[in-house]
Design an enzyme around this catalytic site. Structure first.
Site, PDB file in Angstrom:
ATOM      1  N   TRP A 134      -3.295  -0.742  11.692  1.00 32.82           N
ATOM      2  CA  TRP A 134      -4.726  -0.378  11.646  1.00 32.82           C
ATOM      3  C   TRP A 134      -5.414  -1.348  10.688  1.00 32.82           C
ATOM      4  O   TRP A 134      -5.128  -1.350   9.498  1.00 32.82           O
ATOM      5  CB  TRP A 134      -4.893   1.058  11.144  1.00 32.82           C
ATOM      6  N   GLU A 206       0.238  -5.136   8.018  1.00 30.07           N
ATOM      7  CA  GLU A 206       0.226  -4.242   6.852  1.00 30.07           C
ATOM      8  C   GLU A 206       1.654  -4.262   6.304  1.00 30.07           C
ATOM      9  O   GLU A 206       2.600  -4.014   7.065  1.00 30.07           O
ATOM     10  CB  GLU A 206      -0.061  -2.809   7.275  1.00 30.07           C
TER      11      GLU A 206
END
Ligand SMILES: Cc1ncc(COP(=O)(O)O)c(C=O)c1O
Length: 436
Positions: A134, A206
């Site tokens: 995300w 991430e």
């Protein structure tokens, strides 16, 4: 409680995804938030992962008050002194050689800027992202995100590719069980190489895939990702929105992994609750992007108020030794969660680093079928008992609590949270048994 205001919330607010709590909220301090019934609720989500040093920390309040006396906002061509001070501090916190930063407002923006820099510095445009990631809701950031539904918004930016995420507990290519041997990465890169138009720009990741279920890549993953980027002339971008500035018990995930990216995007944990984000890179890459005409001119670029708050957040993390504290409290919380795992078969996996932990709920440990109904019921029960928890529920990725209290959390608060979790699990399992 004001019933009219609660009704007005239904009448006048656009729903933006995710569940909202049944009450309205009034105030917050430290690890606690208070709702419109006057109930005190322990916040194990740090707001939206931003209240790194606790809600309304006095240092943040002071920085805001001081900015109100000096400057809140300026013309984007006027660089405030606080912005320079924060850039110097960020250079100190970031891995070498990332000594230059751009200060913006949101995590999505920090990734937009990172991707723009990567495209200009490499001359390419292709972006490889990881499954379950995300990076935000704006154009290029959303195009590189795979954690939430992309359906219905039309075509995304061309040149984006997804590779399977490293998930040892729930391997996306159904190859490993419990130990990821990075076949997912090898296969993913092979697919990318086949599909590439020959204009690679960046790999964005991430360091802990948070919204995707708090997935911790195996040792050596970032070295392999670094090599993959270098071999293809791509820049490596870490999106450290949730992992930088102490949460993992280290300055950053880059420090923890020992592998520095070319560009680092930071946001949530930096602003302490205010909209502040930054994109960091090396002088060499900054020079290339600048020469190629890099622009990122927004209304709130280099604003003085959020910069003053960011500086206060970093100074507080240093003066209150919160990096060490995250390590210590994280280990304590993890032990408590592992004790619960001993007690409940439905806790299939406890994972994470420092104070960013994930707990995965399964119907049984052999089949690992996600226990979504229990996750939903237990999370709601936690709230009734005074604990706010975030659950990530996706059919393909399981039911995972993301547990991330502020770094200032006290041991007694962790104990209380664990007690509520225990009670809620017992209650939830009784409910599930009654339904059978
Ligand atoms: C890792 C990560 N990057 C980027 C973002 C986007 O940040 P923002 O919502 O501030 O735009 C998020 C938000 O949840 C995130 O978790």
């Amino acid at each position: 409680m004001d019933p009219e205001l609660r009704q007005a919330a239904k009448d006048h607010l656009i729903r933006y995804g995710g569940d909202t709590f049944p009450t309205l909220f009034r105030s917050a301090s430290g690890t606690t938030v208070r709702d419109d019934e006057g109930r005190e609720i322990l916040d194990f989500t740090s707001g939206q992962m931003c209240a790194t040093i606790g809600h309304n920390h006095p240092a943040i309040v002071r920085a805001i008050e001081e900015s109100c006396r000096t400057a809140i906002h300026l013309f984007s061509g006027m660089i405030p002194e606080t912005v320079v001070k924060l850039a110097v501090k960020l250079a100190d916190w970031a891995p070498q050689p990332l000594t230059k930063s751009l200060l913006v407002s949101t995590g999505s923006e920090s990734n937009e800027a990172a991707l723009r820099i990567a495209k200009l510095a490499t001359g390419g445009y292709e972006v490889v992202g990881l499954g379950g990631s995300w990076h935000g809701t704006t154009g290029a950031s959303a195009a590189a995100s795979y954690a939430s539904d992309r359906k219905g918004y039309g075509p995304k930016v061309p040149g984006n590719y997804v590779i399977p995420e490293p998930n040892a507990y729930r391997c996306p290519i159904e190859h490993c069980r419990d130990t990821c041997d990075m076949t997912c990465l090898k296969v993913g890169l092979r697919m990318f190489d086949m599909a590439s138009d020959g204009k690679p720009a960046a790999i964005i990741a991430e360091p802990i895939i948070s919204a995707g279920g708090v997935l911790v890549p195996p040792p050596g993953y970032f070295t392999a990702l670094r090599r993959a980027a270098d071999e293809r002339g791509m820049l490596l971008i870490y999106d450290e929105a949730q992992t930088a500035f102490g949460r993992l018990g280290a300055k950053s995930a880059a420090e923890l992994s020992g592998v520095a990216p070319d560009i680092m995007a930071v946001s949530k944990t930096l602003g302490g609750g205010l909209p502040l984000a930054a994109t960091l890179t090396s002088p060499e890459i900054e020079e290339k992007a600048h020469k190629a005409g890099f622009t990122y001119y927004t209304s709130h670029v280099s604003d003085p108020l959020p910069a003053a708050v960011g500086l206060a957040v970093l100074e507080t993390i240093e003066s209150e030794r919160l990096v060490e504290r995250a390590r210590e409290m994280g280990a304590y919380l993890r032990r408590g969660l592992e004790d619960l795992q001993q007690k409940y078969e439905v806790i299939g996996n406890v994972r994470g680093e420092g104070l960013l932990l994930g707990v995965e709920l399964v119907k049984d440990r052999e089949s690992r079928v996600p226990y979504h109904a229990l996750g939903a019921a237990t999370t709601a029960r936690c709230f009734e008992l005074g604990l706010s928890m975030n659950i990530r529920r996706r059919p393909e990725r399981g039911s995972v609590w993301r547990i991330a209290p502020p770094l200032t959390v006290k041991k007694e608060e962790l104990d209380r949270g664990l007690e509520i979790l225990d009670q809620s699990l017992r209650w939830g399992l009784d409910q599930m048994a009654a339904k059978k």
